[in-house]
Design an enzyme around this catalytic site. Structure first.
Site, PDB file in Angstrom:
ATOM      1  N   CYS A  89      49.019  61.459  29.073  1.00 25.58           N
ATOM      2  CA  CYS A  89      49.175  62.655  29.755  1.00 25.58           C
ATOM      3  C   CYS A  89      50.636  63.387  29.304  1.00 25.58           C
ATOM      4  CB  CYS A  89      49.436  62.108  31.245  1.00 25.58           C
ATOM      5  SG  CYS A  89      47.739  61.839  32.039  1.00 25.58           S
ATOM      6  N   GLU A 125      42.335  64.673  27.960  1.00 30.75           N
ATOM      7  CA  GLU A 125      41.926  64.691  29.511  1.00 30.75           C
ATOM      8  C   GLU A 125      41.744  66.217  29.870  1.00 30.75           C
ATOM      9  OE1 GLU A 125      42.330  60.691  31.645  1.00 30.75           O
ATOM     10  OE2 GLU A 125      43.333  62.186  32.066  1.00 30.75           O
TER      11      GLU A 125
END
Length: 653
Positions: A239, A371
């Site tokens: 992330c 993602e």
């Protein structure tokens, strides 16, 4: 009498049928797929103090005063804010604008600034340390800077002195040897002598880094990674690639070159979780892209860098660059390939050489986004793919399938990516142990041609996703081992796999579970680590069938299994996972091989309590145990312990 004879006969038939049904068949002369060298790897993200305070061996926190609060991590001793100021030279050095100014009057006693380190400083008796600082005397001088290492008992563990003179910035350093081992030491910098001192980049490094590189990596943590013999290392995440917003995204160009020109930013895990606010979590980028490539080379792994695709985290801000402004993002990707592979005549290849690596790193693959999901991702992915493939047609791309292994997001991306003939599709699974057991056949029916799979992030959750109560217990690790037999069995589809996250500081974590835990002095592998290590170090080169009643073994009688040949070592390798509380006896029929000897080597990872975890106090509560057994011929009889993962090696002629 006849009834007794019939009954006995039926019992004999049932017994023979039971034996036949429990016999495992290995067809070692019928390989079904090659296992890629990249099959098992590691995923690194700077979470849980994984880089600063972890893998990167720097002991001083906020060494350049660039945290949001410039003196975070520091405490002024025998002075006040009139004596110690933070000045800004943003026009002169925009990437590292701040420095500290310390003023000492003619009759004034020494003033100190004390650094607390990353939850303390782990130091070792007899080990050398280098204290370095950039400094000048803007007024007066010469002056003296003393560096003093202080133990948790407030006793001095070592000290150095540096004479500073001149009105121009200079780099100074001095070495000393630590007198005692201490997990929670701290460091004090004293300024003695009248004048105005300007200081920046105050640093303290151990000499015993990985490969003894000055300013390098923490040796014990790298060794745990090297011991896994990973096929690849994915970096820098995760992330943090996306950032909470685009200003906070990872930009690789800010992480190469001199460390004093690597722009510090807040780590996106700083405020991510209410249960673990970590306001002192920043990224110094002392561990940057050059060091990542170097690490991959050191441990024999392929590098897999992930770049931002013009999208911030969709859970946070969902900030997205307009496609008309995407050019600089694409150029960053092109320049990264040049940095890794370009000749020394190119701009970025020349920088790589200047940093100490004239030879190319031979980058083969790259991830576009992390993602990310939705049509906006597909649109941007097409732009990146077209531009990069035109210039570098042999670079393979890892493409995101979103955050989950099923559902509307996944279905949309999986369909679109396959229509685009994506090289590799990255699937993530953070689920409970039951999901991993139930999905050992997940890839049995995936198409053998077309896009390959990267099981890019997975970990069984003992509680729930992002829960602080998740544990690295044996139940989770065992379920992962069962699932991984399905990944290996489907090596024709699955090209790569990695557990996530990798590292966690016991005093500074944000996410659990994690593969390796550490404090300032020690580190240990979890049961999950040993599962990963056993698969990676027993990879083999080709999958061969192992069946029970003509079916792949994925849960029958609580058993999960895979088999492979290692053509290099001339071995047949079996991996057998028993998820039952009972011992299981199995007869294994080995077809199509000639054994080199009667010795069978076994490595067993086992514990009868599914809740058992390793810890700093008991780092070997669950570790592999090796043993040998002798058995002739091509029929083996194995007893699989309750709740066990067993690796079997059979030498071949």
């Amino acid at each position: 009498m006849w009834k007794r004879m019939i009954t006995a006969g039926l019992m004999c038939i049932f017994y023979l049928l039971a034996i036949a049904q429990s016999k495992l068949i290995v067809q070692a002369d019928k390989p079904v797929a090659k296992i890629q060298p990249t099959m098992w790897g590691i995923f690194f993200e700077d979470i849980n103090f994984g880089a600063d305070g972890g893998l990167y061996a720097e002991l001083i926190k906020n060494r350049s005063f660039e945290f949001t609060k410039p003196l975070m991590g520091w405490k002024v001793l025998k002075g006040n804010n009139e004596n110690v100021l933070i000045l800004n030279r943003s026009k002169e050095t925009p990437k590292n604008p701040r420095f500290a100014e310390i003023k000492i009057g003619a009759d004034q006693k020494p003033i100190g600034i004390e650094n607390e380190g990353f939850r303390g400083m782990g130091v070792k008796q007899g080990v050398g340390y280098t204290f370095s600082v950039e400094a000048k005397m803007s007024q007066g001088g010469p002056g003296i800077i003393h560096g003093q290492l202080i133990g948790s008992d407030k006793k001095a563990l070592g000290s150095v002195s540096i004479s500073v003179k001149g009105a121009n910035w200079q780099s100074y350093k001095a070495d000393f040897v630590c007198a005692s081992t201490d997990e929670k030491a701290h460091f004090v910098v004293w300024f003695e002598g009248a004048g105005t001192y300007n200081v920046d980049m105050l640093s303290l490094f151990p000499h015993d880094t990985w490969k003894n590189r000055p300013g390098g990596l923490r040796k014990d943590l790298v060794q745990l990674l090297a011991d896994m013999k990973p096929g690849f290392i994915r970096f820098p995440g995760g992330c943090i690639v996306e950032g909470r917003n685009l200003a906070n995204r990872y930009q690789w160009k800010n992480t190469v070159g001199p460390t004093n020109q690597r722009q510090v930013i807040m780590n996106r895990w700083n405020t991510e979780f209410a249960h673990k606010q970590t306001p002192d979590y920043f990224q110094s980028f002392g561990l940057g892209f050059y060091e990542y490539f170097q690490l991959a080379e050191d441990i024999g792994a392929e590098a897999l860098p992930i770049i931002n695709c013009g999208m911030a985290c969709q859970f946070n801000s969902a900030e997205t660059v307009d496609t008309t402004d995407l050019g600089s993002y694409v150029q960053d990707a092109l320049d990264l390939i040049e940095f890794a592979n370009g000749s020394v005549q190119t701009k970025w290849g020349r920088l790589r050489a200047k940093l100490g690596h004239p030879a190319p790193f031979n980058l083969k693959m790259m991830g576009i986004g992390n993602e990310n999901w939705g049509p906006q991702y597909i649109t941007r992915l097409k732009i990146f793919t077209t531009a990069i493939k035109k210039q570098y047609p042999n670079i393979e791309f890892v493409n995101s399938s979103g955050t989950d292994p099923s559902g509307e997001r996944f279905d949309y991306l999986n369909t679109r990516l396959r229509k685009m003939h994506a090289d590799i599709i990255d699937e993530h699974y953070y689920r409970n142990p039951a999901w991993f057991l139930a999905n050992a056949r997940r890839y049995d029916d995936y198409p053998r041609d077309g896009s390959k799979i990267f099981a890019g992030e997975y970990a069984a959750q003992s509680d729930k996703i992002a829960s602080p109560d998740n544990k690295n217990n044996w139940q989770c690790a065992l379920s992962e081992a069962a699932f991984m037999t399905g990944l290996e069995r489907n090596a024709a589809v699955v090209k790569m796999a990695s557990y996530a996250p990798l590292l966690a500081h016991v005093d500074a974590w944000q996410w659990t579970p994690d593969l390796i835990w550490f404090n300032n002095l020690h580190a240990y592998g979890t049961p999950n680590y040993y599962v990963q290590k056993l698969f990676s170090t027993n990879k083999g080169t080709e999958v061969v069938p192992i069946t029970l009643n003509s079916e792949s073994i994925a849960g029958q009688d609580s058993l999960y299994a895979t088999a492979c040949l290692d053509q290099t070592a001339h071995e047949l390798i079996l991996k057998l996972v028993n998820v039952s509380k009972d011992q299981k006896h199995h007869e294994i029929d080995l077809k199509g091989i000639k054994r080199a000897n009667d010795i069978i080597s076994l490595t067993i990872l086992q514990n009868s309590n599914l809740q058992t975890c390793n810890s700093l106090q008991q780092p070997e509560a669950i570790v592999p145990v090796n043993k040998n057994m002798n058995e002739k011929g091509n029929t083996l009889n194995l007893d699989l312990a309750p709740y066990s993962f067993t690796v079997v090696h059979i030498a071949l002629k």
